[in-house]
Design an enzyme around this catalytic site. Structure first.
Site, PDB file in Angstrom:
ATOM      1  N   ASP A  78       0.844  -1.191   0.000  1.00 57.57           N
ATOM      2  CA  ASP A  78       0.000   0.000   0.000  1.00 57.57           C
ATOM      3  C   ASP A  78       0.880   1.242   0.000  1.00 57.57           C
ATOM      4  O   ASP A  78       2.017   1.210   0.507  1.00 57.57           O
ATOM      5  CB  ASP A  78      -0.907   0.015   1.229  1.00 57.57           C
ATOM      6  CG  ASP A  78      -1.991  -1.053   1.159  1.00 57.57           C
ATOM      7  OD1 ASP A  78      -2.318  -1.489   0.038  1.00 57.57           O
ATOM      8  OD2 ASP A  78      -2.515  -1.442   2.223  1.00 57.57           O
ATOM      9  N   TYR A  84       6.768  -8.375   8.693  1.00 51.39           N
ATOM     10  CA  TYR A  84       6.437  -6.967   8.901  1.00 51.39           C
ATOM     11  C   TYR A  84       6.744  -6.532  10.326  1.00 51.39           C
ATOM     12  O   TYR A  84       6.692  -7.326  11.265  1.00 51.39           O
ATOM     13  CB  TYR A  84       4.942  -6.726   8.664  1.00 51.39           C
ATOM     14  CG  TYR A  84       4.457  -7.015   7.265  1.00 51.39           C
ATOM     15  CD1 TYR A  84       4.393  -6.008   6.303  1.00 51.39           C
ATOM     16  CD2 TYR A  84       4.048  -8.301   6.913  1.00 51.39           C
ATOM     17  CE1 TYR A  84       3.932  -6.276   5.026  1.00 51.39           C
ATOM     18  CE2 TYR A  84       3.588  -8.571   5.630  1.00 51.39           C
ATOM     19  CZ  TYR A  84       3.532  -7.557   4.696  1.00 51.39           C
ATOM     20  OH  TYR A  84       3.083  -7.827   3.426  1.00 51.39           O
ATOM     21  N   ASP A 130      -6.822   1.394   8.693  1.00 53.14           N
ATOM     22  CA  ASP A 130      -5.622   2.194   8.952  1.00 53.14           C
ATOM     23  C   ASP A 130      -6.057   3.642   9.137  1.00 53.14           C
ATOM     24  O   ASP A 130      -7.255   3.962   9.090  1.00 53.14           O
ATOM     25  CB  ASP A 130      -4.579   2.035   7.842  1.00 53.14           C
ATOM     26  CG  ASP A 130      -5.086   2.493   6.469  1.00 53.14           C
ATOM     27  OD1 ASP A 130      -6.089   3.248   6.412  1.00 53.14           O
ATOM     28  OD2 ASP A 130      -4.496   2.094   5.456  1.00 53.14           O
ATOM     29  N   ARG A 174      -3.446  -5.176   8.083  1.00 53.30           N
ATOM     30  CA  ARG A 174      -4.440  -4.240   8.619  1.00 53.30           C
ATOM     31  C   ARG A 174      -5.606  -5.001   9.260  1.00 53.30           C
ATOM     32  O   ARG A 174      -6.106  -4.625  10.317  1.00 53.30           O
ATOM     33  CB  ARG A 174      -4.977  -3.351   7.499  1.00 53.30           C
ATOM     34  CG  ARG A 174      -4.024  -2.266   7.040  1.00 53.30           C
ATOM     35  CD  ARG A 174      -4.651  -1.451   5.928  1.00 53.30           C
ATOM     36  NE  ARG A 174      -4.759  -2.194   4.671  1.00 53.30           N
ATOM     37  CZ  ARG A 174      -5.583  -1.874   3.685  1.00 53.30           C
ATOM     38  NH1 ARG A 174      -6.417  -0.859   3.822  1.00 53.30           N
ATOM     39  NH2 ARG A 174      -5.594  -2.571   2.566  1.00 53.30           N
TER      40      ARG A 174
END
Length: 297
Positions: A39, A67, A81, A181
């Site tokens: 993203d 991550y 988010d 997310r």
């Protein structure tokens, strides 16, 4: 002509497509593609295949991703988010303990069913979910199976008494197709409070990590040293069993012939002149072509 993988440390504000566009202009090559969309606001590892390495993209997608991120309890949005619209707020009377948060994270380990956020690029009837969202159209989001091998709290969460919000950091290792997310949003649901992802950085993907990554700016400033930033195709297959073929076998392989090999493996990297030329897979008592790479050297 460059043939290899450049691991880009993507900056915030850029799409993965933007990175490919800039690299095409920078390297004067058209045959370039990325493995694993990030993203725009997510930073970190974006492996980009160049030249013959584009044949590896499907394989690159299959490898786990890692991550580092941050989340917050007390707020939820429609995009999961901070870019989205607020859908829920709740002032926490007291913070969750490290043990409570980790216990919640542990419940997502293994194979889970995940529903992607409405603001995502998943397609339904040929149209991306975020397009439906922008038009205010409700649509059933497809479920997907993903595997979470690590979901760990990092450090001590911080609690703001005035706002009643708690911030926390985490590390995740997961399979392809995972929406981090969603994992933060779902953690909040597990604990009974709104939650939102506040920051995310990919630290590893396709077998490469941040130690091998370079920013677009650094790459542009050091084009005269480009070789040091290009991971050879062979690097992707370093965990494969390998076999050095002779001249006669190389001629057979160039024609896609099935061959017998003195090796016990489901797949093998065939090397000629110290380079991986093909990936062969076991088929009965012989090996057959699975992926052909550089065939003219």
């Amino acid at each position: 002509m460059i043939n290899g993988i450049i691991v880009i440390d993507k900056a915030a504000g850029m799409t993965s497509g933007d990175v490919v566009y800039h690299l095409r202009r920078l390297l004067h090559q058209r045959k370039i593609g990325h493995a694993g969309t990030l993203d725009p606001e997510v930073t970190g590892v974006l492996p980009v295949a160049v030249g013959q390495a584009t044949k590896l993209i499907d394989l690159m997608h299959e490898r786990p991703k890692a991550y580092q991120g941050s989340g917050m309890f007390g707020l939820a949005t429609d995009s999961y988010d901070l870019e989205g619209k607020t859908t829920a707020e709740a002032k926490l009377a007291k913070p969750f303990s490290q043990e409570e948060i980790q216990e919640g994270m542990n419940s997502f380990l293994g194979e889970i069913t995940q529903v992607p956020p409405i603001y995502s690029a998943v397609k339904v009837n040929g149209k991306r979910l975020y397009e439906y969202a922008r038009e205010g159209i409700e649509v059933k989001r497809p479920e997907r199976q993903v595997t979470i091998s690590k979901y760990e709290l990092v450090g001590e969460p911080t609690f703001d008494q005035a706002s009643g919000r708690e911030n926390f950091d985490y590390e995740i290792t997961c399979s392809k197709g995972t929406y981090v997310r969603s994992l933060v949003n779902d953690l909040g649901e597990k604990l009974g409070v709104p939650a939102v992802m506040t920051k995310l950085r990919r630290t590893a993907s396709s077998g490469f990590d941040l130690s091998q990554a370079v920013t677009l700016e650094e790459l542009a400033d050091h084009l005269d040293q480009l070789d040091q930033y290009v991971q050879p195709i062979d690097a992707f297959f370093q965990d494969y069993p390998s076999y050095d073929i002779n001249d006669s076998e190389w001629k057979q392989i160039q024609n896609g012939a099935w061959i017998s090999l003195p090796i016990n493996a489901s797949k093998v990297a065939l090397r000629y002149n110290k380079k991986v030329k093909a990936i062969y897979r076991a088929k009965g008592k012989k090996f057959c072509p699975d992926l052909m790479l550089l065939s003219n050297e």
